[in-house]
Design an enzyme around this catalytic site. Structure first.
Site, mmCIF file in Angstrom:
data_model
loop_
_atom_site.group_PDB
_atom_site.id
_atom_site.type_symbol
_atom_site.label_atom_id
_atom_site.label_comp_id
_atom_site.label_asym_id
_atom_site.label_seq_id
_atom_site.Cartn_x
_atom_site.Cartn_y
_atom_site.Cartn_z
ATOM 1 N N GLU A 159 -26.653 43.986 -14.079
ATOM 2 C CA GLU A 159 -27.544 43.541 -15.156
ATOM 3 C C GLU A 159 -26.911 42.336 -15.839
ATOM 4 O O GLU A 159 -25.695 42.292 -16.014
ATOM 5 C CB GLU A 159 -27.736 44.629 -16.227
ATOM 6 C CG GLU A 159 -28.588 45.785 -15.791
ATOM 7 C CD GLU A 159 -27.731 46.980 -15.399
ATOM 8 O OE1 GLU A 159 -26.559 47.014 -15.814
ATOM 9 O OE2 GLU A 159 -28.219 47.851 -14.670
ATOM 10 N N TYR B 132 -24.234 34.062 -10.150
ATOM 11 C CA TYR B 132 -24.612 35.108 -9.195
ATOM 12 C C TYR B 132 -25.507 34.536 -8.084
ATOM 13 O O TYR B 132 -25.399 34.936 -6.925
ATOM 14 C CB TYR B 132 -25.331 36.252 -9.902
ATOM 15 C CG TYR B 132 -24.460 37.023 -10.874
ATOM 16 C CD1 TYR B 132 -23.239 37.557 -10.463
ATOM 17 C CD2 TYR B 132 -24.848 37.212 -12.194
ATOM 18 C CE1 TYR B 132 -22.437 38.252 -11.348
ATOM 19 C CE2 TYR B 132 -24.051 37.919 -13.088
ATOM 20 C CZ TYR B 132 -22.850 38.436 -12.653
ATOM 21 O OH TYR B 132 -22.053 39.128 -13.525
HETATM 22 C C1 LIG Z 1 -19.708 34.095 -15.143
HETATM 23 C C2 LIG Z 1 -18.197 33.798 -15.068
HETATM 24 C C3 LIG Z 1 -17.456 35.104 -14.742
HETATM 25 C C4 LIG Z 1 -17.939 32.774 -13.958
HETATM 26 O O1 LIG Z 1 -16.546 32.600 -13.812
HETATM 27 P P1 LIG Z 1 -15.897 31.186 -13.370
HETATM 28 O O2 LIG Z 1 -14.464 31.482 -13.071
HETATM 29 O O3 LIG Z 1 -16.202 30.130 -14.330
HETATM 30 O O4 LIG Z 1 -16.716 30.927 -12.035
HETATM 31 P P2 LIG Z 1 -16.297 29.957 -10.834
HETATM 32 O O5 LIG Z 1 -15.403 28.870 -11.320
HETATM 33 O O6 LIG Z 1 -15.771 30.795 -9.720
HETATM 34 O O7 LIG Z 1 -17.719 29.370 -10.500
HETATM 35 C C5 LIG Z 1 -18.330 29.522 -9.289
HETATM 36 C C6 LIG Z 1 -19.647 28.787 -9.321
HETATM 37 O O8 LIG Z 1 -20.597 29.522 -10.085
HETATM 38 C C7 LIG Z 1 -21.455 28.608 -10.781
HETATM 39 N N1 LIG Z 1 -21.156 28.677 -12.218
HETATM 40 C C8 LIG Z 1 -20.121 29.346 -12.836
HETATM 41 N N2 LIG Z 1 -20.195 29.177 -14.176
HETATM 42 C C9 LIG Z 1 -21.273 28.370 -14.391
HETATM 43 C C10 LIG Z 1 -21.845 27.783 -15.556
HETATM 44 N N3 LIG Z 1 -21.310 27.996 -16.780
HETATM 45 N N4 LIG Z 1 -22.935 27.023 -15.431
HETATM 46 C C11 LIG Z 1 -23.466 26.805 -14.212
HETATM 47 N N5 LIG Z 1 -22.968 27.297 -13.069
HETATM 48 C C12 LIG Z 1 -21.887 28.070 -13.157
HETATM 49 C C13 LIG Z 1 -21.110 27.241 -10.247
HETATM 50 O O9 LIG Z 1 -21.807 27.026 -9.064
HETATM 51 C C14 LIG Z 1 -19.638 27.416 -9.977
HETATM 52 O O10 LIG Z 1 -19.094 26.465 -9.161
HETATM 53 P P3 LIG Z 1 -18.564 25.063 -9.841
HETATM 54 O O11 LIG Z 1 -17.696 25.419 -11.025
HETATM 55 O O12 LIG Z 1 -17.837 24.446 -8.717
HETATM 56 O O13 LIG Z 1 -19.801 24.335 -10.259
HETATM 57 C C15 LIG Z 1 -17.667 33.198 -16.410
HETATM 58 O O14 LIG Z 1 -18.482 32.104 -16.773
HETATM 59 C C16 LIG Z 1 -17.593 34.171 -17.579
HETATM 60 O O15 LIG Z 1 -16.600 34.891 -17.764
HETATM 61 N N6 LIG Z 1 -18.634 34.173 -18.428
HETATM 62 C C17 LIG Z 1 -18.665 35.013 -19.632
HETATM 63 C C18 LIG Z 1 -18.819 36.469 -19.299
HETATM 64 C C19 LIG Z 1 -20.142 36.727 -18.601
HETATM 65 O O16 LIG Z 1 -21.185 36.235 -19.008
HETATM 66 N N7 LIG Z 1 -20.069 37.568 -17.541
HETATM 67 C C20 LIG Z 1 -21.255 37.938 -16.784
HETATM 68 C C21 LIG Z 1 -21.821 39.175 -17.384
HETATM 69 S S1 LIG Z 1 -23.252 39.729 -16.495
#
Ligand SMILES: CC(C)(COP(=O)(O)OP(=O)(O)OC[C@H]1O[C@@H](n2cnc3c(N)ncnc32)[C@H](O)[C@@H]1OP(=O)(O)O)[C@@H](O)C(=O)NCCC(=O)NCCS
Length: 143
Positions: free
Chosen positions: A99, A111
């Site tokens: 979710e 995702y």
């Molecule tokens: C979602 C989350 C875990 C992603 O972690 P991350 O380490 O930044 O992800 P990655 O660097 O491996 O990103 C992989 C790809 O996902 C996509 N992506 C990740 N974050 C993104 C953002 N803020 N906006 C758009 N695309 C995004 C991109 O395609 C990215 O590749 P790129 O950085 O080369 O463009 C992180 O943003 C986070 O902790 N967010 C807050 C907590 C949260 O919302 N968790 C999900 C709950 S359901």
């Protein structure tokens, strides 16, 4: 993740979420939930992210994934998600669900890069602001 990681995981958790899990929630997951699998991402001995899943029968469910804001967009989230998918495949899961807040477009995009698709909505799922949750799902036969 092991119990001694929890203090550092709480730092990640509080950094990432407006309704962070409390310490006891992680203790329960690690000590009492036989379906739970929690992984941490470590950079130079610092915990910079974590991801949890439940695997029951052939279904995996992501409970949470978070990366420290200072370490985002460096592939940490992608590595964590790959690792839990690998774990789910090893345990013969055929699909994975999660979710995500309707407003969390960043996580939804993240995702989608793995092939997750929106498959439903849970109305008013988040109790802090009655926000809807998107249900997103991935079928492993796509791999
Ligand atoms: C979602 C989350 C875990 C992603 O972690 P991350 O380490 O930044 O992800 P990655 O660097 O491996 O990103 C992989 C790809 O996902 C996509 N992506 C990740 N974050 C993104 C953002 N803020 N906006 C758009 N695309 C995004 C991109 O395609 C990215 O590749 P790129 O950085 O080369 O463009 C992180 O943003 C986070 O902790 N967010 C807050 C907590 C949260 O919302 N968790 C999900 C709950 S359901």
């Amino acid at each position: 993740m092991i119990p001694s990681d929890i203090e550092d995981v709480l730092v990640v958790e509080r950094d990432a979420f407006q309704m962070p899990w409390i310490r006891q929630a992680f203790i329960n997951e690690l000590m009492k939930n036989p379906f739970a699998h929690y992984l941490v991402a470590v950079d130079h001995e610092q915990i910079v992210g974590y991801c949890g899943i439940w695997i029951a029968l052939d279904e995996a469910h992501i409970t949470n994934i978070a990366v420290l804001s200072t370490h985002r967009h460096q592939g940490v989230g992608r590595s964590l998600l790959k690792a839990v998918i690998r774990r789910a495949l090893e345990l013969e899961a055929v699909s994975m669900t999660l979710e995500v807040r309707e407003s969390n477009a960043d996580a939804q995009r993240f995702y989608k890069t793995f092939g997750f698709k929106k498959t439903g909505i849970k109305k008013g799922y988040y109790t802090d602001n009655c926000e809807d949750a998107w249900i997103m799902s991935l079928t492993f036969s796509q791999f």
